[in-house]
Each structure stands twice: as C-alpha cells, then as structure tokens.
Design an enzyme around this catalytic site. Structure first.
Site, short mmCIF file in Angstrom:
data_model
loop_
_atom_site.label_atom_id
_atom_site.label_comp_id
_atom_site.label_asym_id
_atom_site.label_seq_id
_atom_site.Cartn_x
_atom_site.Cartn_y
_atom_site.Cartn_z
N SER A 110 0.86 -1.18 0.00
CA SER A 110 0.00 0.00 0.00
C SER A 110 0.90 1.22 0.00
O SER A 110 1.76 1.37 0.85
CB SER A 110 -0.89 -0.04 1.24
OG SER A 110 -0.84 1.16 1.93
N TYR A 164 12.04 7.31 1.68
CA TYR A 164 11.88 7.39 0.22
C TYR A 164 11.31 8.76 -0.16
O TYR A 164 11.81 9.44 -1.05
CB TYR A 164 10.96 6.26 -0.24
CG TYR A 164 10.69 6.23 -1.72
CD1 TYR A 164 11.59 5.64 -2.60
CD2 TYR A 164 9.52 6.77 -2.25
CE1 TYR A 164 11.34 5.59 -3.97
CE2 TYR A 164 9.26 6.73 -3.61
CZ TYR A 164 10.17 6.14 -4.47
OH TYR A 164 9.92 6.10 -5.82
N1 NAP Z 1 7.65 2.00 -9.85
C1 NAP Z 1 6.97 3.08 -9.49
O1 NAP Z 1 5.75 3.03 -9.28
C2 NAP Z 1 7.67 4.40 -9.36
C3 NAP Z 1 6.90 5.54 -9.06
C4 NAP Z 1 7.53 6.77 -8.93
C5 NAP Z 1 8.91 6.86 -9.12
N2 NAP Z 1 9.62 5.72 -9.40
C6 NAP Z 1 11.07 5.88 -9.56
O2 NAP Z 1 11.50 5.27 -10.77
C7 NAP Z 1 12.87 4.89 -10.62
C8 NAP Z 1 13.05 3.46 -11.11
O3 NAP Z 1 12.37 2.60 -10.21
P1 NAP Z 1 11.74 1.22 -10.65
O4 NAP Z 1 10.30 1.31 -10.36
O5 NAP Z 1 12.18 0.86 -12.02
O6 NAP Z 1 12.40 0.25 -9.54
P2 NAP Z 1 13.31 -1.04 -9.66
O7 NAP Z 1 12.80 -1.98 -10.69
O8 NAP Z 1 13.45 -1.54 -8.25
O9 NAP Z 1 14.71 -0.47 -10.18
C9 NAP Z 1 15.54 0.29 -9.35
C10 NAP Z 1 16.92 0.31 -10.00
O10 NAP Z 1 17.78 1.13 -9.19
C11 NAP Z 1 18.97 0.38 -8.96
N3 NAP Z 1 19.68 0.83 -7.77
C12 NAP Z 1 19.27 0.86 -6.48
N4 NAP Z 1 20.25 1.34 -5.69
C13 NAP Z 1 21.30 1.63 -6.50
C14 NAP Z 1 22.58 2.15 -6.28
N5 NAP Z 1 23.03 2.48 -5.05
N6 NAP Z 1 23.40 2.36 -7.35
C15 NAP Z 1 22.98 2.04 -8.58
N7 NAP Z 1 21.78 1.51 -8.87
C16 NAP Z 1 20.95 1.30 -7.83
C17 NAP Z 1 18.50 -1.06 -8.85
O11 NAP Z 1 19.62 -1.94 -8.97
P3 NAP Z 1 19.60 -3.43 -8.32
O12 NAP Z 1 18.94 -4.33 -9.33
O13 NAP Z 1 21.05 -3.71 -8.15
O14 NAP Z 1 18.84 -3.36 -7.03
C18 NAP Z 1 17.56 -1.10 -10.04
O15 NAP Z 1 18.28 -1.22 -11.23
C19 NAP Z 1 13.22 5.11 -9.15
O16 NAP Z 1 13.87 6.35 -9.01
C20 NAP Z 1 11.86 5.16 -8.48
O17 NAP Z 1 11.88 5.88 -7.27
C21 NAP Z 1 9.05 4.51 -9.54
#
Ligand code: NAP
Length: 240
Positions: A110, A164
C-alpha cells in the site's frame, strides 16, 4: 575505432542511465537506444548489468555499453566520469533513475500518497531562489535525526515510506537548484506514475514501457525546452 566511427560516435547523443539493469531504467535504455542514442547502461552489480545489456543486444540494439555505477559510491562515480571523458569526451543525457524503496513488505503493498505536513520544510524545499546544496544536506540530516529519534510524525515528515519520500522531495529540489545554476542545460524531473516494478513489489498499475516513454519524452526535449520542471503525464506539473 577509425576516424569515421569516432566522428559518428561524437555526433550521436550519449546517455547514461543509472539503475539501468531492470524496471523503468532498463526500459528507458531500450527506448533511448531505439531513438538512436548511444547508451551507457549502468548498474551497481556487474552481472545484472551485463545481463541487461545482453537483453538489449538480443533486440538488435547494439549501441549499448555497460559500466558499473553505484550511485552511493564516490569512487564508482568518478570511474564512470573518467570512462565517459576518455570514450566520448561528452555526456548529453543523464537519467538519474536508480533508487531503493528502503522498506520491506510486511503486508499487502500500500503506497498511500502523503504530502509533507511540516510547512517550514515544504517552503524551504520550494524556495529554489535561496535553497542551496548545503541546506538540503542539513534538512536531510534533520530528517535522519528525527527518524532515529522516532519523531517522524511529530515533526511533520511523511509517516509511510518516510525515507523514500524525503529523499525524493530533496532530489526534486536539488534538480531545480541545478536547473537554476545551469540554464544552458535542461534539468527536469518526471513522475512515471505507479509502475509495476520490484520497487513496489510489482503492485503498480502501469507497465514499465509506458513509464519509460514518459521519461524518454523528457530526456529528448529539444535544447530550447523547459528546464527546472516536473512532468506528470506528459505535462508540466506543480512540485507541491
Ligand atoms: N515504480 C513506481 O511506481 C515508481 C513511481 C515513482 C517513481 N519511481 C522511480 O523510478 C525509478 C526506477 O524505479 P523502478 O520502479 O524501475 O524500480 P526497480 O525496478 O526496483 O529499479 C531500481 C533500479 O535502481 C537500482 N539501484 C538501487 N540502488 C542503486 C545504487 N546504489 N546504485 C545504482 N543503482 C541502484 C537497482 O539496482 P539493483 O537491481 O542492483 O537493485 C535497479 O536497477 C526510481 O527512481 C523510483 O523511485 C518509480
């Protein structure tokens, strides 16, 4: 590389995507590559990064190179900067995508939207004319102290996904500070929507493909495009 290849490489746009090994980041790499951009796909883990590059090459996208990058590690950042300097001599696009949710799932996912209740912090984060990097660091230090003291709610920080949300608000403000400091660049933020990825235990609604296209549209804005803005659903939106 012969001279012809070097000059075509230099003319093409070069993009770095952080956290490019999965989720929205991988999709952004794919879509930018389809648009003729040379991709430096970065990931903190070499095996996961190399596997992601392999996936894109299987799709016929060959202008994709892997480089290790942990965004929390200064020496890793500096090695990437050296690599970009020596390989391309420039960087056209940076997609600052990497992030962690910072929570473990204990029930149904959630993700309740909350705004900061601390009006002073809100005003400071929004006062881009006067906000500095040092002040942002101080505000985050204050958040950490309040978090450790169990005073998150009392001090008006978001109570769910607190770290976050505090980090994202600071990142948005920092992007706006950079936009003001470097008017020659386009520095923008994108809200991708609620996307089905690992960060939210795949509880999101949108596909990474849809989210990726929102990010790529902003990354490919023309030179005279808007800067210091937040994009939601393809439109400039308010930060607060
Ligand atoms: N999904 C949503 O609903 C949503 C909504 C708003 C904003 N966002 C933003 O969109 C972006 C992408 O998120 P996502 O949804 O695609 O999540 P995700 O699938 O969990 O991908 C996150 C990525 O960030 C990498 N990462 C985490 N810590 C890192 C570090 N210290 N150095 C380098 N890479 C690192 C992860 O690598 P590992 O594989 O090694 O963990 C993974 O490749 C994020 O900024 C997130 O906050 C997402």
């Amino acid at each position: 590389m012969d001279e012809g290849v070097i000059s075509s490489v230099t003319k093409a746009r070069i993009a770095v995507v952080t956290g490019g090994n999965k989720g929205i980041g991988l999709e952004v790499c794919r879509q930018l590559a389809v648009n003729g951009v040379i991709i430096v796909l970065t990931a903190r883990d070499e095996t996961r990064g190399a596997a992601a590059v392999h996936k894109l090459k299987e799709l016929g996208l060959y202008d994709v190179t892997f480089h290790q990058l942990d965004v929390t590690d200064a020496s890793s950042i500096s090695k990437l900067a050296d690599f970009l300097r020596s390989s391309f001599g420039k960087l056209d696009i940076l997609v600052n995508n990497a992030a962690i949710g910072g929570v473990e799932l204990v029930g149904d996912p959630s993700f309740v939207e909350q705004l900061f209740k601390n009006e002073e912090v809100k005003q400071e984060l929004n006062d881009i004319e006067n906000l500095t990097e040092e002040r942002l660091d101080e505000l985050l230090e204050t958040f950490l102290k309040d978090f450790e003291a169990g005073a998150v709610e009392e001090r008006g920080w978001p109570t769910e996904l607190s770290a976050y949300k505090a980090a994202k608000a600071a990142m948005n403000s920092y992007s706006r500070v950079l936009a003001r400091r470097h008017p020659e660049l386009r520095v923008n933020c994108v809200d991708p929507g609620f996307v089905k990825t690992d960060i939210n235990y795949n509880s999101g609604i949108l596909a990474p493909k849809e989210a990726g296209s929102k990010v790529v549209a902003v990354a490919l804005l023309p030179e005279a495009g808007v800067t210091g803005a937040l994009f939601e659903n393809g439109k400039v939106s308010s930060f607060v």
